[in-house]
Design a protein around this motif. Structure first.
Motif, PDB file in Angstrom:
ATOM      1  N   PHE B  34       0.742  -1.237   0.124  1.00 54.05           N
ATOM      2  CA  PHE B  34       0.026   0.079   0.035  1.00 54.05           C
ATOM      3  C   PHE B  34       0.998   1.275  -0.092  1.00 54.05           C
ATOM      4  N   TRP B  35       0.254   2.260  -0.607  1.00 50.25           N
ATOM      5  CA  TRP B  35       0.874   3.529  -0.156  1.00 50.25           C
ATOM      6  C   TRP B  35      -0.075   4.593   0.245  1.00 50.25           C
ATOM      7  N   TYR B  36       0.181   5.337   1.378  1.00 44.04           N
ATOM      8  CA  TYR B  36      -0.827   6.173   1.797  1.00 44.04           C
ATOM      9  C   TYR B  36      -0.009   7.527   1.864  1.00 44.04           C
ATOM     10  N   ARG B  69       9.175  -7.392  -8.598  1.00 40.81           N
ATOM     11  CA  ARG B  69       9.608  -8.552  -7.802  1.00 40.81           C
ATOM     12  C   ARG B  69      11.356  -8.663  -7.891  1.00 40.81           C
ATOM     13  N   SER B  70      11.786  -8.382  -9.154  1.00 38.57           N
ATOM     14  CA  SER B  70      13.246  -8.462  -9.134  1.00 38.57           C
ATOM     15  C   SER B  70      14.196  -7.659  -8.212  1.00 38.57           C
ATOM     16  N   GLN B  71      13.509  -6.474  -8.132  1.00 36.37           N
ATOM     17  CA  GLN B  71      14.121  -5.519  -7.112  1.00 36.37           C
ATOM     18  C   GLN B  71      13.311  -5.331  -6.058  1.00 36.37           C
ATOM     19  N   SER B  72      12.729  -5.892  -5.589  1.00 35.48           N
ATOM     20  CA  SER B  72      11.798  -6.042  -4.083  1.00 35.48           C
ATOM     21  C   SER B  72      11.352  -4.657  -4.060  1.00 35.48           C
ATOM     22  N   SER B  73      10.944  -4.022  -5.074  1.00 35.60           N
ATOM     23  CA  SER B  73      10.429  -2.590  -4.993  1.00 35.60           C
ATOM     24  C   SER B  73       8.919  -2.362  -5.247  1.00 35.60           C
ATOM     25  N   PHE B  74       8.552  -1.352  -4.777  1.00 35.27           N
ATOM     26  CA  PHE B  74       7.106  -0.748  -5.117  1.00 35.27           C
ATOM     27  C   PHE B  74       7.266   0.672  -4.976  1.00 35.27           C
ATOM     28  N   ASN B  75       7.751   1.173  -5.864  1.00 39.55           N
ATOM     29  CA  ASN B  75       7.797   2.861  -6.012  1.00 39.55           C
ATOM     30  C   ASN B  75       6.856   3.604  -6.690  1.00 39.55           C
ATOM     31  N   CYS B  91       4.788   4.010   2.634  1.00 39.72           N
ATOM     32  CA  CYS B  91       4.412   2.720   2.250  1.00 39.72           C
ATOM     33  C   CYS B  91       4.204   1.757   3.143  1.00 39.72           C
ATOM     34  N   ALA B  92       3.346   0.651   3.029  1.00 42.18           N
ATOM     35  CA  ALA B  92       2.876  -0.239   4.132  1.00 42.18           C
ATOM     36  C   ALA B  92       2.545  -1.489   3.580  1.00 42.18           C
ATOM     37  N   LYS B 100      -2.667  -6.354  10.823  1.00 44.57           N
ATOM     38  CA  LYS B 100      -2.432  -4.986  11.064  1.00 44.57           C
ATOM     39  C   LYS B 100      -1.427  -4.508   9.879  1.00 44.57           C
ATOM     40  N   LEU B 101      -1.146  -3.294   9.777  1.00 47.43           N
ATOM     41  CA  LEU B 101      -0.384  -2.672   8.600  1.00 47.43           C
ATOM     42  C   LEU B 101       0.904  -2.176   9.455  1.00 47.43           C
ATOM     43  N   THR B 102       2.136  -2.347   8.815  1.00 48.88           N
ATOM     44  CA  THR B 102       3.441  -2.085   9.370  1.00 48.88           C
ATOM     45  C   THR B 102       3.737  -1.058   8.155  1.00 48.88           C
ATOM     46  N   PHE B 103       4.117   0.182   8.697  1.00 47.00           N
ATOM     47  CA  PHE B 103       4.644   1.334   7.799  1.00 47.00           C
ATOM     48  C   PHE B 103       5.734   1.377   7.933  1.00 47.00           C
ATOM     49  N   GLY B 104       6.423   2.098   6.630  1.00 51.57           N
ATOM     50  CA  GLY B 104       8.072   2.426   6.352  1.00 51.57           C
ATOM     51  C   GLY B 104       7.749   3.796   7.207  1.00 51.57           C
ATOM     52  N   THR B 105       8.872   4.216   7.159  1.00 51.84           N
ATOM     53  CA  THR B 105       9.279   5.458   8.020  1.00 51.84           C
ATOM     54  C   THR B 105       9.075   6.915   7.483  1.00 51.84           C
ATOM     55  N   GLY B 106       8.361   6.545   6.134  1.00 57.07           N
ATOM     56  CA  GLY B 106       8.050   7.897   5.496  1.00 57.07           C
ATOM     57  C   GLY B 106       8.981   8.556   4.630  1.00 57.07           C
ATOM     58  N   THR B 107       8.437   9.232   3.636  1.00 48.33           N
ATOM     59  CA  THR B 107       9.182  10.108   2.929  1.00 48.33           C
ATOM     60  C   THR B 107       8.422  11.693   2.754  1.00 48.33           C
ATOM     61  N   GLN B 108       8.832  12.392   3.390  1.00 50.54           N
ATOM     62  CA  GLN B 108       8.534  13.885   3.342  1.00 50.54           C
ATOM     63  C   GLN B 108       8.813  14.553   1.890  1.00 50.54           C
ATOM     64  N   LEU B 109       7.487  14.951   1.469  1.00 53.53           N
ATOM     65  CA  LEU B 109       7.664  15.723  -0.115  1.00 53.53           C
ATOM     66  C   LEU B 109       7.654  16.922   0.112  1.00 53.53           C
ATOM     67  N   LYS B 110       8.589  17.786  -0.319  1.00 49.84           N
ATOM     68  CA  LYS B 110       8.541  19.142  -0.395  1.00 49.84           C
ATOM     69  C   LYS B 110       8.339  19.664  -1.948  1.00 49.84           C
TER      70      LYS B 110
END
Lengths: 114, 113
Positions: B34-36, B69-75, B91-92, B100-110
């Motif tokens: 997920f992306w929130y 899958r090859s990069q284990s990414s979900f950008n 990302c979660a 439950k959902l476990t979230f990443g540490t977050g990216t602050q966008l400016k």
């Protein structure tokens, strides 16, 4: 519109003074969650209810309790708030648990502990 | 255990520029992802989710994400950023048996005007 409502949006309490945060939902979802989010950190799950079944996270302090008197309402009780409990508290709901269901979040309650 | 990592804490882009926010997952099987987005002082809103099937997922507000899958990414990507996109992005992944959902540490966008 169906939604998740949290009251109050801002809560100030004194060190050690019990406080209750409220969450209500009009989505008729089975699952309700409480998250704690400290400044510049990710939300951290405290506990959740699947219907009336309460599920506590292993590392949630005993100072935090929750009640769900009916489908629509869920409360977070902090029995003796410490300075470290100052945070944003987020309520969320989902139709079911199991990973696939989207969680719908309320706007949060910002708790300040003096 | 399943987890997600967001390597970028802060990102600044100019309005109108393209955006890519990184998310790497750690899980053997195909995860749900997920992306929130969280605007200042607000709760989280789901942008998009991946369960299976088409690896390019379209979301709300013009966002999309690609499961690799090859990069284990979900950008997360957006071709042209608007000033109103300034927010924190999480990302979660479901964990704890999916309860439950476990979230990443977050990216602050400016977003610079």
């Amino acid at each position: 519109d169906a939604m998740v409502i949290q009251n109050p949006r801002y809560q100030v309490t004194q060190f050690g003074k019990p406080v209750t945060l409220s969450c209500s939902q009009t989505l008729n979802h089975n699952v309700m969650y409480w998250y704690q989010q400290k400044s510049s950190q990710a939300p951290k799950l405290l506990f959740h209810y699947y219907d009336k079944d309460f599920n506590n996270e292993a590392d949630t302090p005993d100072n935090f309790q929750s009640r769900r008197p009916n489908t629509s309402f869920c409360f977070l009780d902090i029995r003796s708030p410490g300075l470290g409990d100052a945070a944003m508290y987020l309520c969320a709901t989902s139709r079911a648990s199991g990973g696939a269901d989207e969680q719908f979040f309320g706007p949060g309650t910002r708790l300040t502990v003096l | 255990a399943q987890s997600v990592t967001q390597p970028d804490i802060h990102i600044t882009v100019s309005e109108g520029a393209s955006l890519e926010l990184r998310c790497n997952y750690s899980y053997g099987a195909t995860p749900y992802l997920f992306w929130y987005v969280q605007s200042p002082g607000q709760g989280l809103q789901l942008l998009l989710k991946y369960f299976s099937g088409d690896t390019l997922v379209q979301g709300i507000k013009g966002f999309e994400a690609e499961f690799k899958r090859s990069q284990s990414s979900f950008n997360l990507r957006k071709p042209s950023v608007h000033w109103s996109d300034a927010a924190e992005y999480f990302c979660a992944v479901p964990t704890g048996g999916g309860n439950k959902l476990t979230f990443g540490t977050g990216t602050q966008l400016k977003v610079e005007l």
